[in-house]
Design an enzyme around this catalytic site. Structure first.
Site, PDB file in Angstrom:
ATOM      1  N   ASP A 130       0.557  -1.126   0.254  1.00  0.00           N
ATOM      2  CA  ASP A 130      -0.072  -0.320  -0.022  1.00  0.00           C
ATOM      3  C   ASP A 130       0.740   1.228   0.304  1.00  0.00           C
ATOM      4  O   ASP A 130       1.716   1.277   0.421  1.00  0.00           O
ATOM      5  CB  ASP A 130      -1.004  -0.029   0.602  1.00  0.00           C
ATOM      6  CG  ASP A 130      -2.057  -1.097   1.038  1.00  0.00           C
ATOM      7  OD1 ASP A 130      -2.647  -1.337   0.191  1.00  0.00           O
ATOM      8  OD2 ASP A 130      -2.126  -1.540   1.691  1.00  0.00           O
ATOM      9  N   ASP A 144      -6.574  -1.132  -5.017  1.00  0.00           N
ATOM     10  CA  ASP A 144      -7.807  -1.143  -3.651  1.00  0.00           C
ATOM     11  C   ASP A 144      -8.621  -0.103  -4.862  1.00  0.00           C
ATOM     12  O   ASP A 144      -9.951  -0.064  -4.713  1.00  0.00           O
ATOM     13  CB  ASP A 144      -7.153  -0.222  -2.672  1.00  0.00           C
ATOM     14  CG  ASP A 144      -6.436  -1.515  -1.578  1.00  0.00           C
ATOM     15  OD1 ASP A 144      -6.746  -2.638  -2.024  1.00  0.00           O
ATOM     16  OD2 ASP A 144      -5.984  -0.758  -0.925  1.00  0.00           O
TER      17      ASP A 144
END
Length: 178
Positions: A130, A144
């Site tokens: 991330d 995402d």
């Protein structure tokens, strides 16, 4: 009658190709972004838009919001299941918009699943990369974002009464797939 069947078969193949290409592009962009972030971003976050947007490398073994970090194996298997179901039912999609939605879902799942398969600590237990950080929200990535956009577009098409398949159209309403 035969030309109609040939045209319907072409449309179905065209829709499935659109889904596959959308998934491939979405997953590919996510992979390239993660590769660049790992190569160039160190432990210090980079402010892009003041405190509104920062680039910050993080490794997530859990689900969204870093929930259940010890359930990585379950999330991997669940992702495979959802991707399989999405691809299986995609043959029923007749709408270009819903084809893009299915492709974004598959691309987002693929991007994060590749992390789970190939990153440490090992097969189906790897940590997801991330790197996008906004205030009051967990750090996330482009996979995402693909899944989020798919959900947003699904809500929009639903409110516009554009179903994935004409047989799901509400009676008495007129809509368009354009």
């Amino acid at each position: 009658m035969m030309p109609h069947l040939e045209n319907e078969d072409f449309t179905r193949r065209s829709i499935r190709a659109r889904i596959a290409w959308t998934a491939f592009i979405s997953c590919g962009i996510d992979l390239v972004s993660k590769t660049l972030v790992i190569a160039r971003l160190d432990d210090h976050p980079i402010r892009v838009l003041g405190s509104l947007l920062r680039l910050h490398l993080a490794f997530n073994s859990g689900a969204a919001f870093s929930l259940a970090p010890s359930a990585t194996y379950f999330f991997s298997l669940f992702s495979i299941f959802i991707a399989s179901i999405t691809w299986h039912f995609s043959k029923k999609i007749h709408s270009r918009g819903w084809a893009y939605i299915a492709g974004l879902i598959l691309g987002g799942i693929g991007g994060n699943l590749l992390d789970r398969i190939f990153r440490t600590p090992g097969f189906l237990r790897g940590q997801v990369v991330d790197w996008i950080e906004i205030p009051h929200w967990p750090t996330f990535n482009l996979a995402d974002t693909s899944i989020f956009l798919a959900a947003l577009f699904a809500v929009i098409l639903t409110f516009r009464d554009i179903p994935p398949h004409p047989s799901l159209k509400k009676k008495g309403k007129v809509g368009s797939d354009e």
